[in-house]
Motif scaffolding. Sequence first.
Motif, short mmCIF file in Angstrom:
data_model
loop_
_atom_site.label_atom_id
_atom_site.label_comp_id
_atom_site.label_asym_id
_atom_site.label_seq_id
_atom_site.Cartn_x
_atom_site.Cartn_y
_atom_site.Cartn_z
N ALA A 1 -3.56 0.72 -3.05
CA ALA A 1 -2.86 -0.53 -2.80
C ALA A 1 -2.84 -1.38 -4.06
CB ALA A 1 -3.52 -1.28 -1.65
N ASP B 1 1.31 -5.35 3.58
CA ASP B 1 0.21 -6.06 4.22
C ASP B 1 0.75 -6.93 5.35
OD1 ASP B 1 -2.52 -7.98 2.68
OD2 ASP B 1 -2.15 -7.44 4.77
N GLY C 1 0.82 -1.21 0.00
CA GLY C 1 0.00 0.00 0.00
C GLY C 1 0.85 1.26 0.00
N PRO D 1 -6.93 1.07 4.91
CA PRO D 1 -5.62 1.08 5.57
C PRO D 1 -5.37 -0.06 6.55
CG PRO D 1 -7.08 2.67 6.61
CD PRO D 1 -7.82 2.13 5.41
N SER D 2 -6.40 -0.71 7.05
CA SER D 2 -6.21 -1.58 8.21
C SER D 2 -5.29 -2.79 8.01
CB SER D 2 -7.56 -2.05 8.74
OG SER D 2 -8.28 -2.74 7.75
N ARG E 1 -2.37 10.21 8.96
CA ARG E 1 -1.89 9.51 7.77
C ARG E 1 -3.07 9.01 6.97
NH1 ARG E 1 2.89 5.69 9.05
NH2 ARG E 1 1.32 4.67 10.36
N GLU E 2 -2.99 9.18 5.66
CA GLU E 2 -4.11 8.91 4.75
C GLU E 2 -3.74 7.77 3.81
OE1 GLU E 2 -6.56 11.41 1.28
OE2 GLU E 2 -4.58 12.05 1.94
N PHE E 3 -4.65 6.84 3.66
CA PHE E 3 -4.47 5.74 2.71
C PHE E 3 -4.66 6.28 1.30
CE2 PHE E 3 -4.47 1.56 1.12
CZ PHE E 3 -5.60 1.31 0.36
N PHE F 1 0.60 5.35 1.38
CA PHE F 1 -0.06 6.27 2.29
C PHE F 1 0.64 7.63 2.19
CE2 PHE F 1 -2.59 3.40 5.04
CZ PHE F 1 -2.15 2.18 4.55
N GLN G 1 1.01 11.60 4.48
CA GLN G 1 0.69 12.37 5.67
C GLN G 1 1.14 13.81 5.48
OE1 GLN G 1 2.19 10.84 9.41
NE2 GLN G 1 0.58 11.90 10.54
N TRP H 1 6.05 -0.08 7.96
CA TRP H 1 6.19 1.16 7.21
C TRP H 1 7.63 1.47 6.85
CZ3 TRP H 1 1.51 3.06 6.17
CH2 TRP H 1 0.47 2.64 7.00
#
Length: 128
Positions: free
Chosen positions: A50, A99, A35, A112-113, A45-47, A37, A39, A118
Amino acid sequence: QVQLVESGGGLVQAGGSLRLSCAASGRTFSIYAMGWFRQSPGKEREFVGAITASGRSTYYVDAVKGRFTISRDNAKNMVYLQMNSLRPEDTAVYYCARDRNPFSDYRLIQGPSPFGSWGQGTQVTVFS
């Protein structure tokens, strides 16, 4: 623990393009969805989107759909974010993430989950 290193950020005029890269360590890259992301200062932080492990399916949030493209090269352990028609509101630190679970179905990566592990991020600044 996978290590992720983003690169390719920079300063670009609105309407321009950038291609971000993310290099992943390890031998199991090809079985995990990846994914992207971002910020911005003062924001969560924004998705962004993916890509499945195979690379056959991608998902994007509405804010970037049609402008950003995620791709991957499993032979090189790389994932990319091609960003076109950039806007000042795209200014952020961009992160890639892996993931937590292998072989996730496309339906599971539309948010995002599932993502952890990262990178350190790369700054993208878009000026008008």
